[in-house]
Write a protein that holds these residues in place. Sequence first.
Motif, mmCIF file in Angstrom:
data_model
loop_
_atom_site.group_PDB
_atom_site.id
_atom_site.type_symbol
_atom_site.label_atom_id
_atom_site.label_comp_id
_atom_site.label_asym_id
_atom_site.label_seq_id
_atom_site.Cartn_x
_atom_site.Cartn_y
_atom_site.Cartn_z
ATOM 1 N N HIS A 82 8.080 -7.498 0.936
ATOM 2 C CA HIS A 82 7.395 -6.923 2.102
ATOM 3 C C HIS A 82 6.028 -7.594 2.344
ATOM 4 O O HIS A 82 5.748 -8.086 3.435
ATOM 5 C CB HIS A 82 7.231 -5.409 1.878
ATOM 6 N N SER B 298 9.420 4.245 3.110
ATOM 7 C CA SER B 298 10.323 3.350 3.859
ATOM 8 C C SER B 298 11.720 3.503 3.276
ATOM 9 O O SER B 298 11.946 3.121 2.126
ATOM 10 C CB SER B 298 9.876 1.909 3.644
ATOM 11 N N ALA C 228 -2.801 -0.268 9.246
ATOM 12 C CA ALA C 228 -2.286 -1.246 8.274
ATOM 13 C C ALA C 228 -0.934 -1.809 8.673
ATOM 14 O O ALA C 228 -0.311 -2.512 7.888
ATOM 15 C CB ALA C 228 -2.185 -0.586 6.889
ATOM 16 N N SER C 229 -0.474 -1.517 9.869
ATOM 17 C CA SER C 229 0.838 -2.016 10.286
ATOM 18 C C SER C 229 0.862 -2.260 11.793
ATOM 19 O O SER C 229 0.845 -1.312 12.583
ATOM 20 C CB SER C 229 1.918 -0.999 9.882
ATOM 21 N N HIS D 215 3.763 -6.509 10.759
ATOM 22 C CA HIS D 215 4.726 -5.655 10.057
ATOM 23 C C HIS D 215 6.039 -5.573 10.843
ATOM 24 O O HIS D 215 7.110 -5.545 10.255
ATOM 25 C CB HIS D 215 4.140 -4.261 9.830
ATOM 26 N N HIS E 241 9.582 -6.297 9.321
ATOM 27 C CA HIS E 241 10.730 -5.372 9.426
ATOM 28 C C HIS E 241 11.909 -6.079 10.122
ATOM 29 O O HIS E 241 13.066 -5.879 9.757
ATOM 30 C CB HIS E 241 10.358 -4.112 10.217
ATOM 31 N N ASP F 23 0.794 -1.229 0.000
ATOM 32 C CA ASP F 23 0.000 0.000 0.000
ATOM 33 C C ASP F 23 0.830 1.285 0.000
ATOM 34 O O ASP F 23 0.267 2.383 0.020
ATOM 35 C CB ASP F 23 -1.029 -0.016 1.142
ATOM 36 N N MET G 26 -4.821 4.873 6.408
ATOM 37 C CA MET G 26 -3.631 5.409 7.097
ATOM 38 C C MET G 26 -3.676 6.939 7.127
ATOM 39 O O MET G 26 -3.293 7.560 8.119
ATOM 40 C CB MET G 26 -2.348 4.911 6.414
ATOM 41 N N ARG H 233 3.535 7.605 3.492
ATOM 42 C CA ARG H 233 4.722 7.125 4.202
ATOM 43 C C ARG H 233 5.766 6.671 3.186
ATOM 44 O O ARG H 233 5.422 6.266 2.073
ATOM 45 C CB ARG H 233 4.385 5.938 5.114
ATOM 46 N N SER I 297 10.309 4.114 8.628
ATOM 47 C CA SER I 297 9.076 4.500 7.946
ATOM 48 C C SER I 297 8.847 5.978 8.264
ATOM 49 O O SER I 297 8.657 6.352 9.419
ATOM 50 C CB SER I 297 7.932 3.637 8.482
ATOM 51 N N SER J 298 0.498 4.795 10.320
ATOM 52 C CA SER J 298 0.288 3.522 9.611
ATOM 53 C C SER J 298 -0.415 2.498 10.500
ATOM 54 O O SER J 298 -0.563 1.336 10.109
ATOM 55 C CB SER J 298 1.628 2.974 9.109
ATOM 56 N N ARG K 9 9.691 -1.197 17.065
ATOM 57 C CA ARG K 9 8.977 0.060 17.283
ATOM 58 C C ARG K 9 8.413 0.024 18.689
ATOM 59 O O ARG K 9 7.219 -0.198 18.874
ATOM 60 C CB ARG K 9 7.811 0.088 16.308
ATOM 61 N N ASP L 254 -0.142 -7.887 2.092
ATOM 62 C CA ASP L 254 -0.119 -6.587 2.780
ATOM 63 C C ASP L 254 -1.541 -6.148 3.159
ATOM 64 O O ASP L 254 -1.752 -5.540 4.206
ATOM 65 C CB ASP L 254 0.555 -5.539 1.868
HETATM 66 O O1 LIG Z 1 3.717 -1.152 5.109
HETATM 67 C C1 LIG Z 1 3.001 -0.338 5.642
HETATM 68 C C2 LIG Z 1 1.542 -0.536 5.707
HETATM 69 O O2 LIG Z 1 1.138 -1.626 4.933
HETATM 70 C C3 LIG Z 1 3.586 0.858 6.269
HETATM 71 O O3 LIG Z 1 3.845 0.500 7.550
HETATM 72 P P1 LIG Z 1 5.165 0.859 8.359
HETATM 73 O O4 LIG Z 1 4.806 2.108 9.077
HETATM 74 O O5 LIG Z 1 5.346 -0.329 9.238
HETATM 75 O O6 LIG Z 1 6.295 1.032 7.383
#
Ligand SMILES: O=C(CO)COP(=O)(O)O
Length: 344
Positions: free
Chosen positions: A261, A126, A240-241, A245, A249, A118, A231, A124, A135, A237, A317, A165
């Motif tokens: 990813h 990365s 969705a994270s 996630h 990561h 996404d 988001m 965002r 991110s 995020s 995180r 994702d």
């Molecule tokens: O990949 C994402 C949402 O699908 C973005 O999330 P992050 O903030 O973990 O990078």
Amino acid sequence: MQLPRDVVVGPDVIYDLKDVCNDLKLKEGAFIVTGHHTKKIAGDVVYDILNECGYDPVIASSKEASMTEVNKITDLAKEANSRYLIGVGSGKSIDVAKLAATQLDLPFISVPTAASHDGIVSSRASIHDKGKKSSIEVNAPMAVVADTSIIAKAPYRLLAAGCGDIISNYTAVLDWELAHRLRNEPFSEYAAALSRMTAQILMDCPEDIKPELESSVRIVVKALVSSGVAMSIAGSSRPASGSEHMFSHALDMVAPNSALHGEQCGVGTIIMMYLHGGDWKKIKECLEIIGAPTTASELGIEDRYILEALLVAHEIRPERYTILGAGLTPEAAEKVARLTKVIS
Ligand SMILES: O=C(CO)COP(=O)(O)O
Ligand SMILES: NC(=O)C1=CN([C@@H]2O[C@H](COP(=O)(O)OP(=O)(O)OC[C@H]3O[C@@H](n4cnc5c(N)ncnc54)[C@H](OP(=O)(O)O)[C@@H]3O)[C@@H](O)[C@H]2O)C=CC1
Ligand SMILES: [Zn+2]
């Protein structure tokens, strides 16, 4: 809240780019950031479209999503007096262009060649910097032009990763609800509902996702757009994270050859759904129907790196509370990975 002004999805819509630019009052001064493979697939097409309009575009290839590349593109765009940036390609090219545009405070247009996650629509980016991936909050794309004919010809693995994702929104929202209950973290009902519904739509029809089918690409791209909007509504995020996630990561850090990813997030969702006490078998079955990896060997990652990632994921995180809490014990990590058949 930042949202794209124009979202154009469909076959051959790359040729609508001129109209999109005109609608946004963006003409001369385009700076195109593309990838090494995707230059021939779409970067050059975008260049030709804008060149024929007399917009005098500049094109540059970016090899990785690193701060060095972002600064290189930022300098080149500054030298060229560019007025807007266009990211043409997959996640890396789009992230580099997005952050460079934000650094220059210029508009950005996203032209994805694959529906692999996404980030093609989100606010965002990365980016790797000094051995660490972060991110970063950036300006959302002003427009997204997703040509489903181009995306349908991309390797199917990328589309299946995009599905992973999207499905990961389930555990991301469960983690967010948990953090809201246990830590009083701000929570948006609307963003969470949109994110969950997006995953549900895909879970209801996994058999509709097939290789080289334009209709499949359309389903996935629309879902990725919805995730991006969720988001933007949340301003983070979070919808969705979550823990899945953090696991992905962590794998990027510990595994010598990490997978895509979305593939890693899909496998992470199976594991985290088990920890949440939810229907992890349904997640696994859905990913299997789509043809996305559900095991370490399908990811091409050795079992020991899966366990290592599970043990450090909560540290990725620390401010983002999830089902991983203060971390799993080695015994618990091995148990969940074996029970879900991620490792054998
Ligand atoms: O990949 C994402 C949402 O699908 C973005 O999330 P992050 O903030 O973990 O990078
Ligand atoms: N901003 C965000 O919110 C998010 C960002 N990310 C980031 O995005 C990156 C991963 O993106 P992802 O898209 O999965 O993978 P990559 O950007 O690594 O792209 C994978 C490969 O697919 C190729 N490719 C793309 N489209 C086509 C096509 N149509 N035909 C043939 N090959 C194609 C790319 O070519 P080429 O070499 O030309 O690029 C590249 O070699 C990571 O850096 C990740 O951290 C991930 C999730 C969210
Ligand atoms: Zn993601």
